[in-house]
Design a protein around this motif. Structure first.
Motif, PDB file in Angstrom:
ATOM      1  N   PHE A  31       0.874  -1.113  -0.137  1.00 32.35           N
ATOM      2  CA  PHE A  31       0.120   0.058  -0.048  1.00 32.35           C
ATOM      3  C   PHE A  31       0.956   1.373  -0.128  1.00 32.35           C
ATOM      4  O   PHE A  31       0.682   2.191  -0.714  1.00 32.35           O
ATOM      5  N   ARG A  32       1.852   1.242   0.900  1.00 31.54           N
ATOM      6  CA  ARG A  32       2.826   2.409   0.810  1.00 31.54           C
ATOM      7  C   ARG A  32       3.629   2.634  -0.196  1.00 31.54           C
ATOM      8  O   ARG A  32       3.811   3.953  -0.720  1.00 31.54           O
ATOM      9  N   SER A  33       3.775   1.507  -1.039  1.00 27.92           N
ATOM     10  CA  SER A  33       4.520   1.744  -2.269  1.00 27.92           C
ATOM     11  C   SER A  33       3.639   2.126  -3.693  1.00 27.92           C
ATOM     12  O   SER A  33       4.276   2.270  -4.749  1.00 27.92           O
ATOM     13  N   GLY A  39      -5.279   7.641  -4.883  1.00 31.85           N
ATOM     14  CA  GLY A  39      -5.535   7.440  -3.536  1.00 31.85           C
ATOM     15  C   GLY A  39      -4.906   6.137  -2.972  1.00 31.85           C
ATOM     16  O   GLY A  39      -5.132   5.173  -2.122  1.00 31.85           O
ATOM     17  N   ARG A  40      -3.675   5.528  -3.798  1.00 33.50           N
ATOM     18  CA  ARG A  40      -2.804   4.473  -3.413  1.00 33.50           C
ATOM     19  C   ARG A  40      -3.717   2.964  -3.492  1.00 33.50           C
ATOM     20  O   ARG A  40      -3.316   1.830  -3.269  1.00 33.50           O
ATOM     21  N   PHE A  53      -5.375   0.455   5.694  1.00 32.87           N
ATOM     22  CA  PHE A  53      -4.685   0.082   4.306  1.00 32.87           C
ATOM     23  C   PHE A  53      -5.379  -1.277   4.196  1.00 32.87           C
ATOM     24  O   PHE A  53      -5.823  -1.956   5.054  1.00 32.87           O
ATOM     25  N   PRO A  54      -5.777  -1.490   2.773  1.00 29.61           N
ATOM     26  CA  PRO A  54      -6.581  -2.901   2.409  1.00 29.61           C
ATOM     27  C   PRO A  54      -5.698  -4.131   2.426  1.00 29.61           C
ATOM     28  O   PRO A  54      -4.316  -4.117   2.493  1.00 29.61           O
ATOM     29  N   LEU A  55      -5.937  -5.302   2.775  1.00 30.91           N
ATOM     30  CA  LEU A  55      -5.456  -6.568   2.909  1.00 30.91           C
ATOM     31  C   LEU A  55      -5.090  -6.626   1.116  1.00 30.91           C
ATOM     32  O   LEU A  55      -5.788  -6.185   0.208  1.00 30.91           O
ATOM     33  N   TYR A  56      -4.149  -7.186   0.889  1.00 35.83           N
ATOM     34  CA  TYR A  56      -3.501  -7.464  -0.429  1.00 35.83           C
ATOM     35  C   TYR A  56      -3.995  -8.961  -0.818  1.00 35.83           C
ATOM     36  O   TYR A  56      -3.575  -9.761   0.100  1.00 35.83           O
TER      37      TYR A  56
END
Ligand SMILES: Cc1ncc(COP(=O)(O)O)c(C=O)c1O
Length: 457
Positions: A31-33, A39-40, A53-56
């Motif tokens: 998420f940070r990258s 909106g990422r 942040f969402p789960l990937y």
């Protein structure tokens, strides 16, 4: 009846947030990258997941999701109904694989024989005789709205406060102080003020609907048979029949969007409750995860629009979507309807949702929290109001972001996903009684901690 202790809730929420962050370093890093995404996230609503942040996603199968940190979840979110057939159901996978890699031709502008099969099956389930395909429910709604305006020569759509029908501009309306439609708080980029396109009423208020229809400018009433996007708001006895009668009385069309309420059964609420729409809309689930949607119309409406002297439905006003009805999407709908979302599957799913709802109700009764649970077939949802709200505005007023986040994170941190939007849970053909029992136990524990009863368990 205990009130929620906000200080206790804040401290539980802090604990769950910290647990979420520490258990998901890989999701957090991704998420940070994601600096090239608006909106990422791939779509801005994905920021709705609790925890910052969402789960990937790593992989998914049936009703299980595996995230990139290696955690497995029992999935009751099911892509907010897009995966109601379960993740990657085998018959759908086989049909799309056949089309993609053996026969080829995912999108060619040419029809395939599957389309008539799907049309006939939609008629068998929902009653409408003529169908047109789309790739999303939003598109199905938007295109059908255009047909309704053409057929009636009227400009406005009547919708209900806090309804949701995808990004249909007309539908983001709530009643203003004078009863005229105004933009719902948070609406984005309305092309014109909403009172130019929309009349709005409260769900379950037939007198309010009639007052709006009496202006004589409504082309169609657009509604779900039960609101499902502001919690579940069920229709009171006679409301849907009343809408039909009022639409006929005032020369408007009745447009029923069953994108979510297909959870009611294999023929949706339309078949279950004997509804008689002029236009029927569906999307999301019927392609088993492959983008698909459809709208169905009556013979009479088809005749009216086809006979319209000025309308070119093939070219200029061709209702849209170059990829609509493509071979891949239609093959997916056929396989999903024929082999996955069957009558037998629905019978099981509805039974499980009943168990789910009972489990939630038991905790509500035992702890006395002022909440309610509503069920529509395979879908169940809890709401922070008791009794259950009877219209969209009162349901919206019972929203509680902190409670939502606490319950979502409590469940995620212990291996259960519900929708990021409010508290919806959906059963799919692979959902088991153990999965439901897991939610029942976790929900009970979460509420006990909230009201300070964990010591008594
Ligand atoms: C009732 C209803 N109609 C339409 C839509 C829009 O569907 P899509 O996002 O697939 O266009 C939704 C989405 O949640 C919905 O709930």
């Amino acid at each position: 009846m205990p009130t929620i202790d906000r200080i206790r809730l804040a401290s539980l929420l802090e604990r769950e947030r910290a647990a979420y962050v520490s258990a998901h370093p890989a999701s957090s890093d991704l998420f940070r990258s994601a600096g090239h995404l608006f909106g990422r996230v791939p779509m801005t609503w994905m920021a709705k997941w609790s925890g910052g942040f969402p789960l990937y996603l790593d992989r998914a199968s049936g009703n299980r999701i595996l995230d990139v940190d290696g955690h497995e979840y029992v999935d009751f979110a099911l892509g907010d109904t897009g995966a109601m057939a379960g993740h990657s159901p085998q018959p759908t996978v086989e049909a799309v694989t056949e089309r993609m890699s053996k026969r080829g031709g995912m999108t060619t502008m040419l029809p395939t024989a599957d389309a008539e099969w799907v049309g006939a099956e939609l008629t068998r389930r929902f009653g409408l005789p003529l169908w047109s395909f789309t790739l999303t429910a939003t598109d199905a709604n938007r295109w059908a709205v255009r047909l309704a305006r053409l057929a009636t020569g009227r400009p406005k759509i009547l919708t209900f406060a806090y309804c949701y029908h995808g990004s249909v501009d007309e539908a983001f309306a709530v009643p203003g102080p004078d009863g005229e439609a105004m933009a719902r708080p948070g609406n984005v980029g309305a092309p014109v003020p909403l009172d130019l396109t929309t009349r709005v009423a409260e769900f379950n208020d037939l007198a309010g609907v009639e007052a709006q229809l009496a202006h004589g400018d409504v082309a169609a009433i657009l509604t779900e048979p039960a609101l499902t996007n502001i919690g579940i708001v069920l229709p009171e006895p006679g409301f849907m029949e009343g809408l039909r009668a009022l639409a006929t009385k005032y020369g408007a069309l009745l447009m029923i969007d069953e994108t979510h309420t297909i959870s009611a059964g294999p023929g949706g609420a339309t078949r279950l409750w004997g509804l008689v729409p002029d236009i029927f809309v569906i999307g999301k689930s019927i392609g088993g995860g492959i983008p698909s949607g459809a709208y169905g119309i009556t013979e009479e409406l088809a005749r009216t629009v086809q006979a319209h002297p000025a309308a070119d439905l093939v070219d200029v006003g061709g209702v849209g979507g170059t990829l609509a009805g493509n071979a891949l999407s239609v093959a997916a709908m056929r396989a999903t309807l024929e082999h996955v979302l069957t009558e037998e599957a629905f019978a099981r799913m509805v039974g499980l949702a009943t168990e789910f709802s009972r489990g939630v109700q038991k905790t509500i009764d035992r702890t006395g929290v002022p909440w309610s649970v509503s069920q529509l077939g395979a879908r169940s949802e809890y709401r922070f109001a008791s009794p259950a709200p009877r219209d969209g505005s009162s349901s919206a007023a019972s929203s509680d972001d902190d409670l939502d986040e606490y319950l979502h994170l409590y469940l995620v941190n212990r291996g259960v996903l519900i929708t990021p939007f409010h508290n919806m849970a959906l059963m799919c053909p692979e959902t088991s009684r153990d999965d439901v029992a897991l939610h029942t136990r976790l929900f009970a524990e979460a509420v006990d901690e909230l009201v300070g009863r964990e010591e008594l368990r």
